[in-house]
Design an enzyme around this catalytic site. Structure first.
Site, PDB file in Angstrom:
ATOM      1  N   ASP A 251       0.728  -1.217  -0.006  1.00  0.00           N
ATOM      2  CA  ASP A 251       0.062  -0.039   0.110  1.00  0.00           C
ATOM      3  C   ASP A 251       0.967   1.253  -0.051  1.00  0.00           C
ATOM      4  O   ASP A 251       1.744   1.466   0.728  1.00  0.00           O
ATOM      5  CB  ASP A 251      -0.941   0.133   1.352  1.00  0.00           C
ATOM      6  CG  ASP A 251      -2.097   0.896   1.237  1.00  0.00           C
ATOM      7  OD1 ASP A 251      -3.285   0.488   1.161  1.00  0.00           O
ATOM      8  OD2 ASP A 251      -1.759   2.201   1.144  1.00  0.00           O
ATOM      9  N   ILE A 252       0.440   2.252  -0.840  1.00  0.00           N
ATOM     10  CA  ILE A 252       1.527   3.459  -1.173  1.00  0.00           C
ATOM     11  C   ILE A 252       1.437   4.141   0.324  1.00  0.00           C
ATOM     12  O   ILE A 252       2.324   5.014   0.584  1.00  0.00           O
ATOM     13  CB  ILE A 252       0.884   4.158  -2.328  1.00  0.00           C
ATOM     14  CG1 ILE A 252       2.043   4.992  -2.681  1.00  0.00           C
ATOM     15  CG2 ILE A 252      -0.389   5.042  -2.038  1.00  0.00           C
ATOM     16  CD1 ILE A 252       1.868   5.634  -4.245  1.00  0.00           C
TER      17      ILE A 252
ATOM     18  N   ASN B  33     -12.511  -3.121   2.884  1.00  0.00           N
ATOM     19  CA  ASN B  33     -13.384  -2.016   2.750  1.00  0.00           C
ATOM     20  C   ASN B  33     -14.397  -2.282   1.450  1.00  0.00           C
ATOM     21  O   ASN B  33     -14.027  -1.836   0.620  1.00  0.00           O
ATOM     22  CB  ASN B  33     -12.665  -0.713   2.736  1.00  0.00           C
ATOM     23  CG  ASN B  33     -11.598  -0.557   3.915  1.00  0.00           C
ATOM     24  OD1 ASN B  33     -11.935  -1.017   5.049  1.00  0.00           O
ATOM     25  ND2 ASN B  33     -10.322  -0.113   3.656  1.00  0.00           N
TER      26      ASN B  33
ATOM     27  N   GLN C  78     -14.297   2.146   1.036  1.00  0.00           N
ATOM     28  CA  GLN C  78     -13.814   1.771  -0.121  1.00  0.00           C
ATOM     29  C   GLN C  78     -13.482   2.841  -1.154  1.00  0.00           C
ATOM     30  O   GLN C  78     -14.857   3.703  -1.332  1.00  0.00           O
ATOM     31  CB  GLN C  78     -14.667   0.673  -0.563  1.00  0.00           C
ATOM     32  CG  GLN C  78     -13.978   0.208  -2.189  1.00  0.00           C
ATOM     33  CD  GLN C  78     -14.554  -1.224  -2.929  1.00  0.00           C
ATOM     34  OE1 GLN C  78     -15.557  -1.661  -2.299  1.00  0.00           O
ATOM     35  NE2 GLN C  78     -13.968  -1.443  -3.657  1.00  0.00           N
TER      36      GLN C  78
ATOM     37  N   HIS D  15      -9.862  -5.125  -3.145  1.00  0.00           N
ATOM     38  CA  HIS D  15      -8.659  -5.525  -2.734  1.00  0.00           C
ATOM     39  C   HIS D  15      -8.862  -5.893  -1.179  1.00  0.00           C
ATOM     40  O   HIS D  15      -9.452  -5.303  -0.557  1.00  0.00           O
ATOM     41  CB  HIS D  15      -7.822  -4.023  -2.915  1.00  0.00           C
ATOM     42  CG  HIS D  15      -8.566  -2.869  -2.479  1.00  0.00           C
ATOM     43  ND1 HIS D  15      -9.374  -2.253  -3.320  1.00  0.00           N
ATOM     44  CD2 HIS D  15      -8.320  -2.102  -1.188  1.00  0.00           C
ATOM     45  CE1 HIS D  15      -9.832  -1.089  -2.617  1.00  0.00           C
ATOM     46  NE2 HIS D  15      -9.073  -1.160  -1.445  1.00  0.00           N
TER      47      HIS D  15
ATOM     48  N   HIS E  18      -6.934  -6.001   2.218  1.00  0.00           N
ATOM     49  CA  HIS E  18      -5.878  -4.959   2.972  1.00  0.00           C
ATOM     50  C   HIS E  18      -5.104  -6.207   3.893  1.00  0.00           C
ATOM     51  O   HIS E  18      -5.785  -6.947   4.695  1.00  0.00           O
ATOM     52  CB  HIS E  18      -6.237  -3.968   3.848  1.00  0.00           C
ATOM     53  CG  HIS E  18      -6.922  -2.839   3.181  1.00  0.00           C
ATOM     54  ND1 HIS E  18      -5.982  -1.819   3.055  1.00  0.00           N
ATOM     55  CD2 HIS E  18      -7.888  -2.539   2.483  1.00  0.00           C
ATOM     56  CE1 HIS E  18      -6.546  -0.888   2.462  1.00  0.00           C
ATOM     57  NE2 HIS E  18      -7.727  -1.373   1.841  1.00  0.00           N
TER      58      HIS E  18
HETATM   59  P1  5GP Z   1      -9.465   1.516   0.178  1.00  0.00           P
HETATM   60  O1  5GP Z   1      -9.778   2.850   0.978  1.00  0.00           O
HETATM   61  O2  5GP Z   1     -10.290   1.618  -1.056  1.00  0.00           O
HETATM   62  O3  5GP Z   1      -9.777   0.172   1.028  1.00  0.00           O
HETATM   63  O4  5GP Z   1      -8.035   1.505  -0.039  1.00  0.00           O
HETATM   64  C1  5GP Z   1      -7.451   1.883  -0.956  1.00  0.00           C
HETATM   65  C2  5GP Z   1      -5.881   1.729  -0.645  1.00  0.00           C
HETATM   66  O5  5GP Z   1      -4.913   1.969  -1.864  1.00  0.00           O
HETATM   67  C3  5GP Z   1      -5.429   2.909   0.450  1.00  0.00           C
HETATM   68  O6  5GP Z   1      -4.919   2.317   1.354  1.00  0.00           O
HETATM   69  C4  5GP Z   1      -4.312   3.675  -0.616  1.00  0.00           C
HETATM   70  O7  5GP Z   1      -3.411   4.101   0.249  1.00  0.00           O
HETATM   71  C5  5GP Z   1      -3.900   2.628  -1.511  1.00  0.00           C
HETATM   72  N1  5GP Z   1      -3.628   3.041  -3.039  1.00  0.00           N
HETATM   73  C6  5GP Z   1      -4.108   4.216  -3.614  1.00  0.00           C
HETATM   74  N2  5GP Z   1      -3.632   4.416  -4.571  1.00  0.00           N
HETATM   75  C7  5GP Z   1      -2.474   3.435  -4.811  1.00  0.00           C
HETATM   76  C8  5GP Z   1      -1.582   3.454  -5.671  1.00  0.00           C
HETATM   77  O8  5GP Z   1      -1.448   4.109  -6.894  1.00  0.00           O
HETATM   78  N3  5GP Z   1      -0.659   2.674  -5.441  1.00  0.00           N
HETATM   79  C9  5GP Z   1      -0.678   1.736  -4.295  1.00  0.00           C
HETATM   80  N4  5GP Z   1       0.363   1.003  -4.034  1.00  0.00           N
HETATM   81  N5  5GP Z   1      -1.464   1.836  -3.298  1.00  0.00           N
HETATM   82  C10 5GP Z   1      -2.475   2.828  -3.560  1.00  0.00           C
END
Ligand code: 5GP
Ligand code: ZN
Length: 142
Positions: free
Chosen positions: A30-31, A86, A93, A99, A101
């Site tokens: 995760d970035i 999420n 989400q 995805h 985590h």
């Molecule tokens: P969500 O909130 O959708 O469950 O989580 C999305 C996750 O993707 C976040 O934790 C965010 O840091 C990660 N993320 C968003 N954009 C990128 C990206 O371009 N590269 C990577 N490696 N992670 C990302």
């Protein structure tokens, strides 16, 4: 789907720190990590929700989750994991490509268990909730 961030990562058209590259699933860091080794596991095929993912791809996705926990335990000394999705906007989400985590947990990291993400217990008896769920599994009259 025109431009999906995680499809681009899956197709290796966008850089990511990949830690596991399987035929049906990909895992990358995760970035914005919540902990050292915070990893996202995605199906290569685009699906926003579990319900949209072909049943045949559910197994490979969760096999990759299992494998990543083993790698993180071995490589980083993770002592436990919080594993979760999420799932849907109401659940937080942001990226509309399914995805999982995997957040490594370390003694004293001050995090909570998954029950801590929301506190809105119902007043309703459990039996009533369960009955509603069971009813939804019954075939609907046509
Ligand atoms: P969500 O909130 O959708 O469950 O989580 C999305 C996750 O993707 C976040 O934790 C965010 O840091 C990660 N993320 C968003 N954009 C990128 C990206 O371009 N590269 C990577 N490696 N992670 C990302
Ligand atoms: Zn996608």
């Amino acid at each position: 789907m025109a431009t999906c961030l995680f499809c681009e990562i899956a197709q290796r058209r966008r850089p990511a720190e990949v830690v596991l590259d399987d035929p049906q699933a990909l895992a990358f860091l995760d970035i914005y990590p919540s902990a050292r080794g915070h990893t996202l596991v995605i199906p290569r095929a685009h699906a926003e929700y579990l319900g949209e993912l072909d049943d045949a791809l559910i197994g490979p996705l969760f096999q990759a989750v299992k494998r990543v926990t083993e790698l993180l335990q071995r490589a980083l000394g993770a002592q436990g994991f919080t594993v979760g999705l999420n799932h849907g906007r109401a659940a937080g989400q942001h990226v509309p490509h399914l995805h999982v985590h995997i957040i490594p947990r370390y003694a004293g990291d001050r995090g909570t268990g998954v029950q801590g993400v929301v506190r809105s217990a119902p007043d309703e008896p459990l039996a009533q909730v369960a009955a509603a769920v069971r009813r939804s599994a019954e075939p609907r009259p046509s």
